[in-house]
Design a protein around this motif. Sequence first.
Motif, PDB file in Angstrom:
ATOM      1  N   LEU A 204      44.982  45.257  34.881  1.00 52.45           N
ATOM      2  CA  LEU A 204      45.456  45.657  33.559  1.00 52.45           C
ATOM      3  C   LEU A 204      46.980  45.685  33.524  1.00 52.45           C
ATOM      4  N   THR A 205      47.536  45.285  32.394  1.00 53.63           N
ATOM      5  CA  THR A 205      48.978  45.441  32.194  1.00 53.63           C
ATOM      6  C   THR A 205      49.262  45.697  30.727  1.00 53.63           C
ATOM      7  N   ASP A 206      50.305  46.463  30.495  1.00 52.42           N
ATOM      8  CA  ASP A 206      50.779  46.660  29.119  1.00 52.42           C
ATOM      9  C   ASP A 206      52.218  46.197  28.995  1.00 52.42           C
ATOM     10  N   GLY A 207      52.658  45.387  29.954  1.00 52.91           N
ATOM     11  CA  GLY A 207      54.042  44.937  29.945  1.00 52.91           C
ATOM     12  C   GLY A 207      54.172  43.522  30.452  1.00 52.91           C
ATOM     13  N   GLU A 208      55.382  43.194  30.869  1.00 53.76           N
ATOM     14  CA  GLU A 208      55.683  41.865  31.387  1.00 53.76           C
ATOM     15  C   GLU A 208      56.465  42.015  32.684  1.00 53.76           C
ATOM     16  N   ASP A 209      55.998  41.326  33.724  1.00 50.75           N
ATOM     17  CA  ASP A 209      56.672  41.357  35.020  1.00 50.75           C
ATOM     18  C   ASP A 209      57.482  40.079  35.162  1.00 50.75           C
ATOM     19  N   THR A 210      58.782  40.214  35.087  1.00 51.02           N
ATOM     20  CA  THR A 210      59.645  39.038  35.196  1.00 51.02           C
ATOM     21  C   THR A 210      59.805  38.571  36.635  1.00 51.02           C
ATOM     22  N   SER A 211      59.424  39.407  37.608  1.00 50.92           N
ATOM     23  CA  SER A 211      59.556  39.008  39.009  1.00 50.92           C
ATOM     24  C   SER A 211      58.326  38.255  39.511  1.00 50.92           C
ATOM     25  N   PHE A 212      57.225  38.290  38.751  1.00 55.11           N
ATOM     26  CA  PHE A 212      55.986  37.621  39.146  1.00 55.11           C
ATOM     27  C   PHE A 212      55.818  36.389  38.262  1.00 55.11           C
ATOM     28  N   GLY A 213      55.542  35.279  38.851  1.00 58.28           N
ATOM     29  CA  GLY A 213      55.355  34.083  38.042  1.00 58.28           C
ATOM     30  C   GLY A 213      55.654  32.794  38.772  1.00 58.28           C
ATOM     31  N   SER A 214      56.140  32.912  39.999  1.00 58.41           N
ATOM     32  CA  SER A 214      56.382  31.687  40.762  1.00 58.41           C
ATOM     33  C   SER A 214      55.040  31.086  41.168  1.00 58.41           C
ATOM     34  N   GLU A 215      55.061  29.818  41.475  1.00 60.33           N
ATOM     35  CA  GLU A 215      53.840  29.159  41.934  1.00 60.33           C
ATOM     36  C   GLU A 215      53.311  29.821  43.200  1.00 60.33           C
ATOM     37  N   ASP A 216      54.212  30.317  44.054  1.00 65.41           N
ATOM     38  CA  ASP A 216      53.786  31.008  45.278  1.00 65.41           C
ATOM     39  C   ASP A 216      52.990  32.270  44.950  1.00 65.41           C
ATOM     40  N   ASN A 217      53.403  33.018  43.909  1.00 71.18           N
ATOM     41  CA  ASN A 217      52.656  34.217  43.510  1.00 71.18           C
ATOM     42  C   ASN A 217      51.226  33.862  43.136  1.00 71.18           C
ATOM     43  N   PHE A 218      51.063  32.861  42.285  1.00 68.06           N
ATOM     44  CA  PHE A 218      49.727  32.461  41.837  1.00 68.06           C
ATOM     45  C   PHE A 218      48.909  31.872  42.987  1.00 68.06           C
ATOM     46  N   LYS A 219      49.576  31.130  43.870  1.00 72.62           N
ATOM     47  CA  LYS A 219      48.903  30.529  45.022  1.00 72.62           C
ATOM     48  C   LYS A 219      48.363  31.613  45.951  1.00 72.62           C
ATOM     49  N   THR A 220      49.144  32.660  46.191  1.00 73.53           N
ATOM     50  CA  THR A 220      48.709  33.752  47.068  1.00 73.53           C
ATOM     51  C   THR A 220      47.486  34.454  46.488  1.00 73.53           C
ATOM     52  N   VAL A 221      47.509  34.737  45.195  1.00 75.43           N
ATOM     53  CA  VAL A 221      46.358  35.387  44.557  1.00 75.43           C
ATOM     54  C   VAL A 221      45.138  34.482  44.656  1.00 75.43           C
ATOM     55  N   LYS A 222      45.293  33.197  44.387  1.00 74.86           N
ATOM     56  CA  LYS A 222      44.180  32.240  44.451  1.00 74.86           C
ATOM     57  C   LYS A 222      43.611  32.175  45.869  1.00 74.86           C
ATOM     58  N   GLU A 223      44.479  32.128  46.855  1.00 79.24           N
ATOM     59  CA  GLU A 223      44.010  32.086  48.247  1.00 79.24           C
ATOM     60  C   GLU A 223      43.204  33.329  48.592  1.00 79.24           C
ATOM     61  N   ASN A 224      43.678  34.496  48.154  1.00 82.16           N
ATOM     62  CA  ASN A 224      42.946  35.740  48.426  1.00 82.16           C
ATOM     63  C   ASN A 224      41.621  35.778  47.678  1.00 82.16           C
ATOM     64  N   CYS A 225      41.616  35.318  46.432  1.00 80.64           N
ATOM     65  CA  CYS A 225      40.354  35.286  45.674  1.00 80.64           C
ATOM     66  C   CYS A 225      39.353  34.359  46.349  1.00 80.64           C
ATOM     67  N   ASP A 226      39.813  33.205  46.807  1.00 80.57           N
ATOM     68  CA  ASP A 226      38.922  32.277  47.497  1.00 80.57           C
ATOM     69  C   ASP A 226      38.452  32.847  48.831  1.00 80.57           C
ATOM     70  N   LYS A 227      39.376  33.420  49.592  1.00 76.86           N
ATOM     71  CA  LYS A 227      39.044  33.956  50.916  1.00 76.86           C
ATOM     72  C   LYS A 227      37.996  35.057  50.843  1.00 76.86           C
ATOM     73  N   TYR A 228      38.136  35.949  49.852  1.00 75.61           N
ATOM     74  CA  TYR A 228      37.233  37.104  49.758  1.00 75.61           C
ATOM     75  C   TYR A 228      36.192  36.959  48.659  1.00 75.61           C
ATOM     76  N   ASP A 229      36.092  35.769  48.058  1.00 72.18           N
ATOM     77  CA  ASP A 229      35.104  35.496  47.013  1.00 72.18           C
ATOM     78  C   ASP A 229      35.223  36.508  45.869  1.00 72.18           C
ATOM     79  N   VAL A 230      36.429  36.608  45.317  1.00 72.80           N
ATOM     80  CA  VAL A 230      36.752  37.593  44.279  1.00 72.80           C
ATOM     81  C   VAL A 230      36.853  36.931  42.918  1.00 72.80           C
ATOM     82  N   PHE A 231      36.309  37.607  41.918  1.00 70.07           N
ATOM     83  CA  PHE A 231      36.466  37.225  40.518  1.00 70.07           C
ATOM     84  C   PHE A 231      37.584  38.094  39.937  1.00 70.07           C
TER      85      PHE A 231
END
Length: 186
Positions: A38-65
């Motif tokens: 959940l968020t009610d704001g905007e994170d200007t420090s999050f948004g690089s391709e590396d950020n999204f790649k890390t989340v995707k890798e963790n979701c794949d590794k742990y089978d997370v939705f």
Amino acid sequence: WNGGGTNFGAPLTKAFEIIERSVSSGSTSMCQKAVMFLTDGEDTSFGSEDNFKTVKENCDKYDVFMFTYAIGADADTSKVKRLACENRGVFYPVPDNADLGDIMSAYYEYFAHGQEMCSASFVSYTSSTGGQTLFAGCMAAYDRTGPSPDLLGVTCMDVNQVTDVAAWKTTAGWPFFACTASDMTK
């Protein structure tokens, strides 16, 4: 977030640390895991391709939705929508003054519509009248009269009503049942 502002990275890192510990210790059913972000704001420090790649890798590794919720008119929608879409989840924009509880509780439909439960899940519990360990097999019930199934509820039957568990524990089949039931109830 300490000092105000919005930080996507710290809570996502913490969520995956919790999931990692849960998987490592065996305290998860290993069936389905979800992060509700959940968020009610905007994170200007999050948004690089590396950020999204890390989340995707963790979701794949742990089978997370990943289910994401942008709360209110000032919330970032593009990043949280991308997090959901890239990680088998759903993005929910939550308008100002909307019922967040109703919107968040809809996540179960994602799992319910994709499930055809053909075998029971088991739970062990202690009887309130005597302290005996009881076992119940439970299955979801759906209304299938419409175009998509709607969850009606869950029904359970005590195994103790069908067989004498004390006698069953002495048979060759007991260890398999105990292991299966244990794995299903973590």
